[in-house]
Design a protein around this motif. Structure first.
Motif, PDB file in Angstrom:
ATOM      1  N   GLN A   3       3.314 -15.359   0.943  1.00  0.00           N
ATOM      2  CA  GLN A   3       4.188 -14.290   0.501  1.00  0.00           C
ATOM      3  C   GLN A   3       4.273 -13.208   1.573  1.00  0.00           C
ATOM      4  O   GLN A   3       3.433 -13.138   2.465  1.00  0.00           O
ATOM      5  CB  GLN A   3       3.652 -13.654  -0.784  1.00  0.00           C
ATOM      6  N   LEU A   4       5.301 -12.382   1.496  1.00  0.00           N
ATOM      7  CA  LEU A   4       5.389 -11.211   2.343  1.00  0.00           C
ATOM      8  C   LEU A   4       4.483 -10.140   1.750  1.00  0.00           C
ATOM      9  O   LEU A   4       4.368 -10.013   0.531  1.00  0.00           O
ATOM     10  CB  LEU A   4       6.823 -10.709   2.422  1.00  0.00           C
ATOM     11  N   LEU A   5       3.845  -9.373   2.620  1.00  0.00           N
ATOM     12  CA  LEU A   5       2.969  -8.308   2.138  1.00  0.00           C
ATOM     13  C   LEU A   5       3.792  -7.202   1.490  1.00  0.00           C
ATOM     14  O   LEU A   5       4.855  -6.826   1.982  1.00  0.00           O
ATOM     15  CB  LEU A   5       2.159  -7.734   3.300  1.00  0.00           C
ATOM     16  N   SER A   6       3.271  -6.670   0.391  1.00  0.00           N
ATOM     17  CA  SER A   6       3.945  -5.557  -0.267  1.00  0.00           C
ATOM     18  C   SER A   6       3.722  -4.283   0.537  1.00  0.00           C
ATOM     19  O   SER A   6       2.769  -4.161   1.317  1.00  0.00           O
ATOM     20  CB  SER A   6       3.402  -5.363  -1.685  1.00  0.00           C
ATOM     21  N   GLU A   7       4.599  -3.315   0.353  1.00  0.00           N
ATOM     22  CA  GLU A   7       4.435  -2.025   1.014  1.00  0.00           C
ATOM     23  C   GLU A   7       3.124  -1.373   0.609  1.00  0.00           C
ATOM     24  O   GLU A   7       2.476  -0.694   1.417  1.00  0.00           O
ATOM     25  CB  GLU A   7       5.615  -1.108   0.659  1.00  0.00           C
ATOM     26  N   GLU A   8       2.719  -1.599  -0.631  1.00  0.00           N
ATOM     27  CA  GLU A   8       1.466  -1.011  -1.131  1.00  0.00           C
ATOM     28  C   GLU A   8       0.262  -1.541  -0.359  1.00  0.00           C
ATOM     29  O   GLU A   8      -0.615  -0.773   0.060  1.00  0.00           O
ATOM     30  CB  GLU A   8       1.300  -1.327  -2.625  1.00  0.00           C
ATOM     31  N   ILE A   9       0.219  -2.853  -0.145  1.00  0.00           N
ATOM     32  CA  ILE A   9      -0.902  -3.455   0.584  1.00  0.00           C
ATOM     33  C   ILE A   9      -0.882  -3.022   2.045  1.00  0.00           C
ATOM     34  O   ILE A   9      -1.917  -2.687   2.619  1.00  0.00           O
ATOM     35  CB  ILE A   9      -0.859  -4.988   0.465  1.00  0.00           C
ATOM     36  N   ILE A  10       0.301  -3.028   2.662  1.00  0.00           N
ATOM     37  CA  ILE A  10       0.398  -2.617   4.068  1.00  0.00           C
ATOM     38  C   ILE A  10      -0.092  -1.188   4.241  1.00  0.00           C
ATOM     39  O   ILE A  10      -0.867  -0.882   5.163  1.00  0.00           O
ATOM     40  CB  ILE A  10       1.848  -2.765   4.579  1.00  0.00           C
TER      41      ILE A  10
END
Length: 241
Positions: A3-10
């Motif tokens: 999956q693409l990383l969420s903005e929250e995780i980044i």
């Protein structure tokens, strides 16, 4: 599942990710571009969960976003040998990435609640949008890290070639001294783990450390060690043999 990383995780783990050897020398915009386009796998583990078992298929290079882990392997005698302590920002599995049989050769166990980002092979070999230059840097960092890990493995073999307990301890302390550049060391292992790294019994190790303290060669309190006679200790260092 990739999956693409969420903005929250980044946002939450960016400061941890930027310290990973895989991403050294990347500008902030380059790394953000990579993280926004790379498809990865993010998994959470509780304390004492197995992140990987020897023989399991590899999902990609692991990067510790949160927590810590211990990489170990059992020898033919059933003794556990510590290969590496892994803290936040550390990566593992890079030596297997391009292997035709990508199976974990060792066991990786979470030492506390952990979150791991696995970066699969496709992310390295497929061109990502507007990230060609950063991918080149990442591959260069990967090769550099592999060279460093090869040297660490060679040093572990060096420990095994030393017959005496004292020589093994001196070689171990010298390697740490070379990294920390101080005669006041902070050991990366507790006594049990140190015994496993050197492939010796904990009892015999503690006995020899006590002798070295009594002889005024070292002073040891828990994981803190003072090197009181550096010339004697460094005689058995890796680069001196």
């Amino acid at each position: 599942m990739q999956q693409l990383l969420s903005e929250e995780i980044i946002k939450k783990y960016f400061k941890t990710i930027v310290k990973c050897p895989l991403f050294q020398n990347l500008g902030e915009s380059e790394l953000l571009g990579y993280l926004h386009n790379a498809r990865v796998i993010v998994k959470e583990y509780r304390k004492n969960d197995f992140i990987a078992l020897s023989g399991d298929p590899m999902e990609g290079i692991g990067v510790i976003l949160e927590g810590s882990a211990l990489l170990t392997r059992e020898n033919v005698m059933g003794q556990r040998v510590i290969m590496a302590n892994l803290e936040a920002s550390a990566m593992f599995g890079e030596a297997l990435l391009f292997s035709k049989q990508a199976l974990w050769p060792a066991t990786i166990k979470a030492m506390k609640a952990s979150k791991i980002m696995f970066i699969p092979l496709e992310t390295f070999i497929q061109t990502l949008p507007d990230c060609q230059q950063c991918q080149t840097k990442i591959l260069s960092n990967l090769l550099e890290d592999l060279s460093e890990k090869a040297m660490i493995l060679t040093k572990k073999v060096h420990y095994l070639t030393l017959k005496g307990m004292r020589e093994k301890i001196f070689a171990y302390l010298t390697d740490i001294y070379t990294v920390q550049h101080s005669e006041e060391l902070k050991l990366p292992h507790n006594r049990e783990q140190m015994a496993e790294v050197l492939n010796v019994s904990r009892t015999a190790l503690s006995r020899e450390l006590g002798r070295l303290r009594d002889e005024g060669i070292i002073d040891i309190q828990g994981r803190s060690v003072s090197l009181l006679d550096l010339s004697v200790i460094t005689e058995f260092g890796f680069n001196n043999n």
